[in-house]
Design a protein around this motif. Structure first.
Motif, PDB file in Angstrom:
ATOM      1  N   ASP A 158      24.805 -22.770   1.261  1.00  0.00           N
ATOM      2  CA  ASP A 158      26.112 -22.453   1.846  1.00  0.00           C
ATOM      3  C   ASP A 158      26.550 -21.037   1.519  1.00  0.00           C
ATOM      4  N   ARG A 159      25.984 -20.458   0.448  1.00  0.00           N
ATOM      5  CA  ARG A 159      26.361 -19.107   0.040  1.00  0.00           C
ATOM      6  C   ARG A 159      25.939 -18.065   1.088  1.00  0.00           C
ATOM      7  N   LEU A 160      24.946 -18.409   1.930  1.00  0.00           N
ATOM      8  CA  LEU A 160      24.497 -17.459   2.950  1.00  0.00           C
ATOM      9  C   LEU A 160      25.650 -17.009   3.844  1.00  0.00           C
ATOM     10  N   ALA A 161      26.563 -17.917   4.122  1.00  0.00           N
ATOM     11  CA  ALA A 161      27.668 -17.608   5.031  1.00  0.00           C
ATOM     12  C   ALA A 161      28.658 -16.620   4.432  1.00  0.00           C
ATOM     13  N   HIS A 162      28.557 -16.353   3.131  1.00  0.00           N
ATOM     14  CA  HIS A 162      29.489 -15.443   2.466  1.00  0.00           C
ATOM     15  C   HIS A 162      28.814 -14.121   2.081  1.00  0.00           C
ATOM     16  N   ALA A 163      27.570 -13.923   2.540  1.00  0.00           N
ATOM     17  CA  ALA A 163      26.831 -12.711   2.209  1.00  0.00           C
ATOM     18  C   ALA A 163      27.011 -11.658   3.292  1.00  0.00           C
ATOM     19  N   ASP A 164      26.813 -10.411   2.905  1.00  0.00           N
ATOM     20  CA  ASP A 164      26.843  -9.317   3.885  1.00  0.00           C
ATOM     21  C   ASP A 164      25.502  -9.191   4.604  1.00  0.00           C
ATOM     22  N   THR A 165      24.412  -9.457   3.884  1.00  0.00           N
ATOM     23  CA  THR A 165      23.067  -9.413   4.452  1.00  0.00           C
ATOM     24  C   THR A 165      22.326 -10.669   4.026  1.00  0.00           C
ATOM     25  N   ALA A 217      22.687 -23.207   7.719  1.00  0.00           N
ATOM     26  CA  ALA A 217      23.169 -22.098   6.891  1.00  0.00           C
ATOM     27  C   ALA A 217      22.930 -20.757   7.580  1.00  0.00           C
ATOM     28  N   VAL A 218      21.797 -20.606   8.252  1.00  0.00           N
ATOM     29  CA  VAL A 218      21.497 -19.360   8.966  1.00  0.00           C
ATOM     30  C   VAL A 218      22.479 -19.167  10.122  1.00  0.00           C
ATOM     31  N   ARG A 219      22.735 -20.225  10.868  1.00  0.00           N
ATOM     32  CA  ARG A 219      23.693 -20.111  11.985  1.00  0.00           C
ATOM     33  C   ARG A 219      25.090 -19.772  11.470  1.00  0.00           C
ATOM     34  N   ALA A 220      25.487 -20.410  10.371  1.00  0.00           N
ATOM     35  CA  ALA A 220      26.823 -20.146   9.819  1.00  0.00           C
ATOM     36  C   ALA A 220      26.937 -18.692   9.351  1.00  0.00           C
ATOM     37  N   ALA A 221      25.892 -18.190   8.729  1.00  0.00           N
ATOM     38  CA  ALA A 221      25.918 -16.803   8.255  1.00  0.00           C
ATOM     39  C   ALA A 221      25.976 -15.837   9.429  1.00  0.00           C
ATOM     40  N   HIS A 222      25.212 -16.122  10.480  1.00  0.00           N
ATOM     41  CA  HIS A 222      25.201 -15.256  11.663  1.00  0.00           C
ATOM     42  C   HIS A 222      26.570 -15.255  12.328  1.00  0.00           C
ATOM     43  N   GLU A 223      27.175 -16.429  12.459  1.00  0.00           N
ATOM     44  CA  GLU A 223      28.497 -16.526  13.074  1.00  0.00           C
ATOM     45  C   GLU A 223      29.563 -15.836  12.229  1.00  0.00           C
ATOM     46  N   ALA A 224      29.333 -15.788  10.905  1.00  0.00           N
ATOM     47  CA  ALA A 224      30.290 -15.132  10.010  1.00  0.00           C
ATOM     48  C   ALA A 224      30.134 -13.610  10.009  1.00  0.00           C
ATOM     49  N   GLY A 225      29.110 -13.103  10.713  1.00  0.00           N
ATOM     50  CA  GLY A 225      28.942 -11.668  10.836  1.00  0.00           C
ATOM     51  C   GLY A 225      27.972 -11.039   9.863  1.00  0.00           C
ATOM     52  N   ALA A 226      27.162 -11.842   9.184  1.00  0.00           N
ATOM     53  CA  ALA A 226      26.193 -11.289   8.247  1.00  0.00           C
ATOM     54  C   ALA A 226      25.091 -10.540   8.986  1.00  0.00           C
ATOM     55  N   ARG A 227      24.553  -9.525   8.353  1.00  0.00           N
ATOM     56  CA  ARG A 227      23.360  -8.842   8.872  1.00  0.00           C
ATOM     57  C   ARG A 227      22.168  -9.740   8.573  1.00  0.00           C
ATOM     58  N   MET A 228      21.410 -10.116   9.619  1.00  0.00           N
ATOM     59  CA  MET A 228      20.330 -11.089   9.480  1.00  0.00           C
ATOM     60  C   MET A 228      18.980 -10.373   9.503  1.00  0.00           C
ATOM     61  N   VAL A 229      18.134 -10.677   8.527  1.00  0.00           N
ATOM     62  CA  VAL A 229      16.858  -9.990   8.368  1.00  0.00           C
ATOM     63  C   VAL A 229      15.753 -11.022   8.160  1.00  0.00           C
ATOM     64  N   SER A 230      14.701 -10.932   8.976  1.00  0.00           N
ATOM     65  CA  SER A 230      13.531 -11.795   8.757  1.00  0.00           C
ATOM     66  C   SER A 230      12.366 -10.938   8.299  1.00  0.00           C
ATOM     67  N   LEU A 231      11.580 -11.474   7.390  1.00  0.00           N
ATOM     68  CA  LEU A 231      10.388 -10.817   6.887  1.00  0.00           C
ATOM     69  C   LEU A 231       9.169 -11.606   7.336  1.00  0.00           C
ATOM     70  N   VAL A 257      11.700  -4.137  13.637  1.00  0.00           N
ATOM     71  CA  VAL A 257      12.652  -3.969  14.735  1.00  0.00           C
ATOM     72  C   VAL A 257      14.055  -3.976  14.145  1.00  0.00           C
ATOM     73  N   ASP A 258      14.883  -3.046  14.583  1.00  0.00           N
ATOM     74  CA  ASP A 258      16.275  -2.961  14.141  1.00  0.00           C
ATOM     75  C   ASP A 258      17.181  -3.082  15.362  1.00  0.00           C
ATOM     76  N   ASN A 259      17.843  -4.232  15.493  1.00  0.00           N
ATOM     77  CA  ASN A 259      18.801  -4.456  16.573  1.00  0.00           C
ATOM     78  C   ASN A 259      20.234  -4.165  16.139  1.00  0.00           C
ATOM     79  N   GLY A 260      20.403  -3.569  14.987  1.00  0.00           N
ATOM     80  CA  GLY A 260      21.743  -3.320  14.470  1.00  0.00           C
ATOM     81  C   GLY A 260      22.119  -4.323  13.405  1.00  0.00           C
ATOM     82  N   THR A 261      22.463  -5.530  13.830  1.00  0.00           N
ATOM     83  CA  THR A 261      22.836  -6.577  12.869  1.00  0.00           C
ATOM     84  C   THR A 261      21.752  -7.635  12.721  1.00  0.00           C
ATOM     85  N   VAL A 262      20.690  -7.536  13.496  1.00  0.00           N
ATOM     86  CA  VAL A 262      19.551  -8.462  13.379  1.00  0.00           C
ATOM     87  C   VAL A 262      18.279  -7.631  13.322  1.00  0.00           C
ATOM     88  N   LEU A 263      17.496  -7.830  12.256  1.00  0.00           N
ATOM     89  CA  LEU A 263      16.294  -7.036  12.041  1.00  0.00           C
ATOM     90  C   LEU A 263      15.127  -7.964  11.722  1.00  0.00           C
TER      91      LEU A 263
END
Length: 312
Positions: A60-67, A87-101, A145-151
């Motif tokens: 649940d902490r993901l939704a309160h992170a900046d990245t 948790a990933v959807r909640a973080a994305h909806e909360a405006g977090a920068r999402m990064v996949s490796l 790839v850098d889409n701004g808020t999704v990388l």
């Protein structure tokens, strides 16, 4: 620069988890920049590769992170845990920068975060990602790839490239370069995944083209045509194309071009030959032709490739 939350669940790979911690936890002291607050988030004790990890907080902490960083998963065909998707959807909806490796892209794609966006993953899995998630615009050639808020990054070393890119975005080149020096890696790598992709050839000795491949490889410096290959294989050009597609996933000319680029790569890595000599040995004719095809295929000029991969 805010909180970075690294997701950790069973089935993820330890390299990307540990690497993200290594890059973002250690403050390059003395540079006068506020650093990240890094937290590892999971549903409880999790098995990461061969290691048992105790996360700092729950998902649940993901939704309160900046990245939010999603490391690679070992099995791209396994179902993504529902609590991780939520948790990933909640973080994305909360405006977090999402990064996949690496294969973490499959998690973001399953959550719908990559819909309509460019993305990448390890070159061995780009076709699977594109087929499974047609709304994702998969780019198989880039390191990240850098889409701004999704990388999204490609395979393991490219995950380091993307993490350094994030530091460069947040703190500037001086800080990113300092982190790269600490890690003993280049602060920026040119080119894409094509530098590292191997070209498939049939593994079976009884394949119809089994003898053709070594024959062609010994004659890359010659002006071979599809008709030459078909004649050597004792079949029509149409049948040759069909067998080639079945065996390698590509056409005879594309395979031949790739083999010539690969020959040029080998000579750039292991010889002091000039670009003109290498162009002739690889069947490219002139240095100009080699540079054009090499840059288009590999993503960097031959000279830059030689500087990066030259054997000691």
């Amino acid at each position: 620069m805010g909180t970075i939350a690294i997701a950790a669940t069973d089935g993820m790979l330890h390299f990307e988890v540990a690497m993200a911690c290594e890059v973002f936890v250690h403050d390059p002291s003395g540079l006068g920049h506020p650093w990240y607050d890094v937290v590892v988030c999971g549903p409880g004790p999790v098995r990461i590769g061969r290691f048992l990890m105790e996360p700092d907080d729950d998902l649940d902490r993901l939704a309160h992170a900046d990245t939010v960083i999603i490391p690679a998963v070992a099995d791209i065909d396994a179902d993504v845990p529902s609590d991780l998707l939520d948790a990933v959807r909640a973080a994305h909806e909360a405006g977090a920068r999402m990064v996949s490796l690496c294969t973490g892209a499959f998690v973001l794609a399953a959550a719908g975060v990559l819909d309509g966006l460019r993305a990448t993953t390890h070159w061995a899995h780009t076709e699977a990602l594109a087929a499974r998630y047609p709304r994702v615009r998969v780019d198989p050639d880039v390191l990240y790839v850098d889409n701004g808020t999704v990388l999204a990054s490609a395979g393991k070393a490219a995950a380091i490239d993307l993490c350094l890119h994030l530091i460069r975005r947040d703190h500037g080149s001086t800080v990113a370069n300092a982190v790269a020096r600490r890690l003993v890696v280049p602060p920026h790598r040119a080119g894409g995944q094509a530098q590292f992709v191997t070209t498939p050839v049939p593994a079976r000795d009884d394949h119809r083209l089994a003898t053709l491949f070594p024959w062609a490889m010994e004659r890359l410096d010659q002006p071979l045509t599809v008709e030459d290959l078909a004649r050597q294989a004792n079949m029509s050009s149409r049948h040759l194309a069909r067998h080639f597609r079945s065996a390698t996933g590509t056409t005879p000319l594309q395979w031949l071009s790739t083999q010539r680029i690969r020959r040029a790569q080998e000579l750039l890595e292991n010889s002091d030959d000039s670009i003109d000599v290498i162009a002739e040995a690889a069947g490219m004719g002139t240095a100009t032709t080699l540079r054009r095809h090499f840059h288009r295929t590999v993503g960097v000029p031959p000279d830059a490739y030689r500087r990066t991969f030259r054997s000691a």
